[in-house]
Design a protein around this motif. Structure first.
Motif, PDB file in Angstrom:
ATOM      1  N   ALA A 101     -16.363  45.013  -7.176  1.00 41.46           N
ATOM      2  CA  ALA A 101     -16.482  46.257  -7.400  1.00 41.46           C
ATOM      3  C   ALA A 101     -16.026  47.383  -6.204  1.00 41.46           C
ATOM      4  CB  ALA A 101     -17.891  46.517  -7.567  1.00 41.46           C
ATOM      5  N   THR A 102     -15.961  46.603  -4.881  1.00 35.94           N
ATOM      6  CA  THR A 102     -15.568  47.397  -3.628  1.00 35.94           C
ATOM      7  C   THR A 102     -14.529  46.909  -3.083  1.00 35.94           C
ATOM      8  OG1 THR A 102     -17.123  46.285  -2.305  1.00 35.94           O
ATOM      9  CG2 THR A 102     -17.779  48.247  -3.751  1.00 35.94           C
ATOM     10  N   ASN A 103     -14.227  45.469  -3.132  1.00 28.99           N
ATOM     11  CA  ASN A 103     -13.276  44.715  -2.262  1.00 28.99           C
ATOM     12  C   ASN A 103     -13.729  44.899  -0.925  1.00 28.99           C
ATOM     13  OD1 ASN A 103     -11.883  44.174  -4.385  1.00 28.99           O
ATOM     14  ND2 ASN A 103     -10.304  45.648  -4.184  1.00 28.99           N
ATOM     15  N   ALA A 104     -14.910  45.099  -0.448  1.00 28.64           N
ATOM     16  CA  ALA A 104     -15.372  45.503   0.699  1.00 28.64           C
ATOM     17  C   ALA A 104     -16.113  44.187   1.461  1.00 28.64           C
ATOM     18  CB  ALA A 104     -16.322  46.539   1.151  1.00 28.64           C
ATOM     19  N   LYS A 105     -16.217  43.145   0.448  1.00 32.40           N
ATOM     20  CA  LYS A 105     -17.010  42.163   0.978  1.00 32.40           C
ATOM     21  C   LYS A 105     -16.190  40.776   0.385  1.00 32.40           C
ATOM     22  CE  LYS A 105     -21.857  43.403   0.629  1.00 32.40           C
ATOM     23  NZ  LYS A 105     -23.043  43.075  -0.071  1.00 32.40           N
ATOM     24  N   LEU A 106     -15.829  40.144   1.776  1.00 29.13           N
ATOM     25  CA  LEU A 106     -14.896  38.952   1.229  1.00 29.13           C
ATOM     26  C   LEU A 106     -15.734  37.600   1.775  1.00 29.13           C
ATOM     27  CD1 LEU A 106     -11.591  40.532   2.837  1.00 29.13           C
ATOM     28  CD2 LEU A 106     -12.310  40.493   0.505  1.00 29.13           C
ATOM     29  N   LYS A 107     -15.441  36.462   1.225  1.00 28.44           N
ATOM     30  CA  LYS A 107     -15.563  35.266   1.936  1.00 28.44           C
ATOM     31  C   LYS A 107     -14.271  34.644   2.503  1.00 28.44           C
ATOM     32  CE  LYS A 107     -19.815  34.621   0.231  1.00 28.44           C
ATOM     33  NZ  LYS A 107     -20.838  34.336   0.836  1.00 28.44           N
ATOM     34  N   VAL A 108     -14.522  34.131   3.910  1.00 29.67           N
ATOM     35  CA  VAL A 108     -13.283  33.713   4.504  1.00 29.67           C
ATOM     36  C   VAL A 108     -13.578  32.249   5.152  1.00 29.67           C
ATOM     37  CG1 VAL A 108     -11.856  34.087   6.578  1.00 29.67           C
ATOM     38  CG2 VAL A 108     -12.697  36.030   5.356  1.00 29.67           C
ATOM     39  N   SER A 109     -12.639  31.626   4.919  1.00 32.45           N
ATOM     40  CA  SER A 109     -12.535  30.252   5.381  1.00 32.45           C
ATOM     41  C   SER A 109     -11.366  29.720   6.167  1.00 32.45           C
ATOM     42  CB  SER A 109     -12.518  29.196   4.130  1.00 32.45           C
ATOM     43  OG  SER A 109     -12.801  27.727   4.564  1.00 32.45           O
ATOM     44  N   PHE A 110     -11.722  29.020   7.304  1.00 33.19           N
ATOM     45  CA  PHE A 110     -10.762  28.556   8.098  1.00 33.19           C
ATOM     46  C   PHE A 110     -10.944  26.808   8.372  1.00 33.19           C
ATOM     47  CE2 PHE A 110     -10.939  32.451  10.007  1.00 33.19           C
ATOM     48  CZ  PHE A 110      -9.638  33.040  10.005  1.00 33.19           C
ATOM     49  N   PHE A 111     -11.888  26.503   7.509  1.00 36.53           N
ATOM     50  CA  PHE A 111     -12.340  25.057   7.423  1.00 36.53           C
ATOM     51  C   PHE A 111     -12.077  24.284   6.159  1.00 36.53           C
ATOM     52  CE2 PHE A 111     -14.287  27.246  10.850  1.00 36.53           C
ATOM     53  CZ  PHE A 111     -13.724  26.800  11.851  1.00 36.53           C
ATOM     54  N   GLY A 112     -11.230  24.531   5.275  1.00 35.62           N
ATOM     55  CA  GLY A 112     -11.429  23.957   4.021  1.00 35.62           C
ATOM     56  C   GLY A 112     -12.070  24.670   2.800  1.00 35.62           C
ATOM     57  N   PRO A 113     -12.210  24.158   1.675  1.00 35.14           N
ATOM     58  CA  PRO A 113     -12.646  24.697   0.552  1.00 35.14           C
ATOM     59  C   PRO A 113     -14.310  24.858   0.409  1.00 35.14           C
ATOM     60  CG  PRO A 113     -12.199  22.494  -0.025  1.00 35.14           C
ATOM     61  CD  PRO A 113     -11.680  22.814   1.196  1.00 35.14           C
TER      62      PRO A 113
END
Length: 178
Positions: free
Chosen positions: A100-112
């Motif tokens: 709805a806002t694109n203001a919350k992301l989930k970020v990963s540097f360590f796999g799925p």
């Protein structure tokens, strides 16, 4: 079944141990929507809550770009120990957690399986600065599109304080001279 569950519990416990102090017991929700096309590109870190994974980093930048699979490429670069120190690069991926806002992301540097929250708490209308945190109040980054001046640092610090963050926990990031 039991081993994967134990691994997840151990990972969650380790995550709690590496997190820093709570700088905002009641972190705000993002103030506005984010246009991911405009958010893409290079950001200079102005200041941050210092974390184990960024210890000794100076000259920190983050670059965001669209990936062919629809996710967002995250490329973090730092200089170890000094603005002219050895380069350390971490590549990760992000997915939108709040469409709805694109203001919350989930970020990963360590796999799925290990995604952390990345909330764009506030940003300039022209995307010249951004304040990033997440729901626990333990992480905070102040970002700028240009090499930050003292005035930029002061303005972003004041804005973070207005959002309820303990700005005494901020570690200014040294950037190279323009």
């Amino acid at each position: 079944m039991r081993r994967p569950l134990l691994a997840i519990i151990a990972a969650l416990g380790l995550t709690a141990c590496v997190a820093g102090p709570v700088g905002n017991a009641n972190p705000p929700q993002p103030a506005k929507s984010v246009d991911l096309e405009r958010y893409a590109g290079r950001w200079y870190e102005v200041a941050r809550y210092d974390m184990r994974f960024e210890k000794g980093c100076e000259g920190v930048t983050a670059e965001y770009s669209k990936r062919p699979d629809g996710l967002i490429r995250v490329l973090n670069t730092c200089r170890q120990g000094a603005v002219d120190g050895p380069v350390k690069v971490s590549e990760g991926k992000a997915k939108v957690a709040d469409v709805a806002t694109n203001a919350k992301l989930k970020v990963s540097f360590f796999g799925p399986f290990f995604f952390g929250d990345y909330w764009v708490l506030d940003h300039a209308d022209d995307y010249s600065w951004s304040i990033v945190g997440e729901g626990s109040g333990r992480y905070l980054w102040l970002l700028s599109r240009r090499l930050p001046t003292d005035d930029d640092r002061a303005a972003l610090t004041a804005r973070a304080q207005a959002l309820g963050y303990d700005t005494s926990l901020l570690r200014p990031t040294k950037q190279p001279a323009p």
